[in-house]
Design a protein around this motif. Structure first.
Motif, PDB file in Angstrom:
ATOM      1  N   ILE A  80       0.838  -1.204   0.000  1.00  0.00           N
ATOM      2  CA  ILE A  80       0.000   0.000   0.000  1.00  0.00           C
ATOM      3  C   ILE A  80       0.870   1.251   0.000  1.00  0.00           C
ATOM      4  CG2 ILE A  80      -1.718   1.298   1.302  1.00  0.00           C
ATOM      5  CD1 ILE A  80      -2.791  -1.378   2.332  1.00  0.00           C
ATOM      6  N   GLN A  83       2.292   1.916  -3.449  1.00  0.00           N
ATOM      7  CA  GLN A  83       1.321   2.551  -4.344  1.00  0.00           C
ATOM      8  C   GLN A  83       1.192   4.042  -4.032  1.00  0.00           C
ATOM      9  OE1 GLN A  83      -2.515   0.693  -4.294  1.00  0.00           O
ATOM     10  NE2 GLN A  83      -3.462   2.193  -5.638  1.00  0.00           N
ATOM     11  N   GLU A  84       1.157   4.377  -2.761  1.00  0.00           N
ATOM     12  CA  GLU A  84       1.052   5.787  -2.378  1.00  0.00           C
ATOM     13  C   GLU A  84       2.292   6.569  -2.809  1.00  0.00           C
ATOM     14  OE1 GLU A  84       0.430   5.604   1.797  1.00  0.00           O
ATOM     15  OE2 GLU A  84      -1.700   5.091   1.653  1.00  0.00           O
ATOM     16  N   LEU A  86       4.256   5.840  -5.313  1.00  0.00           N
ATOM     17  CA  LEU A  86       4.226   5.951  -6.766  1.00  0.00           C
ATOM     18  C   LEU A  86       3.322   7.113  -7.187  1.00  0.00           C
ATOM     19  CD1 LEU A  86       4.828   4.930  -9.637  1.00  0.00           C
ATOM     20  CD2 LEU A  86       2.915   3.335  -9.379  1.00  0.00           C
ATOM     21  N   ASP A  87       2.120   7.180  -6.617  1.00  0.00           N
ATOM     22  CA  ASP A  87       1.189   8.258  -6.977  1.00  0.00           C
ATOM     23  C   ASP A  87       1.765   9.621  -6.595  1.00  0.00           C
ATOM     24  OD1 ASP A  87      -0.578   6.385  -7.937  1.00  0.00           O
ATOM     25  OD2 ASP A  87      -1.698   6.227  -6.053  1.00  0.00           O
ATOM     26  N   TYR A 108       7.479   3.917 -13.052  1.00  0.00           N
ATOM     27  CA  TYR A 108       6.831   2.604 -13.145  1.00  0.00           C
ATOM     28  C   TYR A 108       7.869   1.483 -13.223  1.00  0.00           C
ATOM     29  CZ  TYR A 108       1.946   3.985 -13.416  1.00  0.00           C
ATOM     30  OH  TYR A 108       0.688   4.453 -13.105  1.00  0.00           O
ATOM     31  N   CYS A 111       8.888   0.921  -9.697  1.00  0.00           N
ATOM     32  CA  CYS A 111       7.816   0.199  -9.010  1.00  0.00           C
ATOM     33  C   CYS A 111       7.833  -1.276  -9.389  1.00  0.00           C
ATOM     34  CB  CYS A 111       6.478   0.831  -9.352  1.00  0.00           C
ATOM     35  SG  CYS A 111       5.061   0.069  -8.531  1.00  0.00           S
TER      36      CYS A 111
END
Length: 236
Positions: A80, A83-84, A86-87, A108, A111
């Motif tokens: 989680i 993902q945070e 990355l955003d 990406y 990631c």
């Protein structure tokens, strides 16, 4: 043990171990034995991680630093958090949402590397398969990049050739326009000559017809006189 100097670690979505100070200047002779000695203490899984995601090295004002890929397994919260991150970094670096964007591609890719690290620690076979998929995707993208660059080069070359041929084409167009005007003038002149010839021919035909009519009338008049004269002779 002496304290290591402060260092600013380059941002990356892949989890690394704490940075290790390698010295004021990069030394290949010192780095190689250290790597070999550490490999002796690593398990086969650790060696696989090191081979798939090698340690990174960088230099700044404080000296040369090295970071090895972390061997710590990931939890659900780590996914989680990934993902945070990355955003957030996509927004911070103002990556484009569509089209070709090197920033988005780099983030990406980081990631994906972190996911490979996490999955390899949980299942080495799946990690190797993901690494194979990543390599295939990278080769496909490179092929598309080569094709794109080649098409751009071809398009620019054709555009330059077209631009270089424009003056010659304009000159040819002007020559054809002049030729068209000359031909149009010739056609107009020939039409005038035809009209004059037709008019003269008509006048000539009218004169000849008038002449033949006069001759015919004259002959008819003479014939009538001759008939009258013959009748007078016959009556005597």
């Amino acid at each position: 043990m002496e304290d290591q100097p402060a260092v600013e670690v380059p941002a990356n979505l892949v989890r690394f171990d704490n940075p290790v100070f390698m010295g004021l200047e990069p030394s290949e002779e010192a780095a190689v034995p250290a790597a070999k000695a550490s490999d002796l203490n690593h398990s086969q899984l650790d060696e696989m991680i090191n081979a798939m995601l090698p340690a990174r090295e960088w230099s700044d004002a404080s000296g040369t630093w090295m970071q090895s890929t972390s061997k710590e397994p990931a939890t659900r919260l780590d996914v989680i958090s990934l993902q945070e991150q990355l955003d957030r970094r996509l927004q911070e670096r103002q990556a484009r949402e569509n089209g070709i964007c090197p920033v988005r591609e780099d983030l990406y890719s980081q990631c994906f590397d972190e996911l490979i690290r996490q999955i390899t620690l949980d299942g080495p076979e799946r990690g190797l398969l993901l690494m194979r998929v990543k390599d295939e995707i990278r080769m496909t993208i490179d092929a598309y990049k080569t094709l794109y660059e080649g098409s751009v080069t071809f398009g620019v070359k054709k555009q330059l050739q077209a631009e270089q041929g424009i003056p010659e084409m304009e000159k040819r167009i002007d020559g054809l326009k002049d030729e068209c005007r000359t031909l149009e003038n010739t056609v107009a002149e020939l039409r005038n000559r035809v009209e004059v010839m037709e008019k003269r021919a008509g006048e000539q035909r009218a004169l000849e017809e008038q002449k033949r009519k006069e001759e015919k009338d004259f002959l008819q008049y003479q014939g009538q006189n001759l008939d009258a004269f013959l009748k007078q002779l016959g009556g005597k």
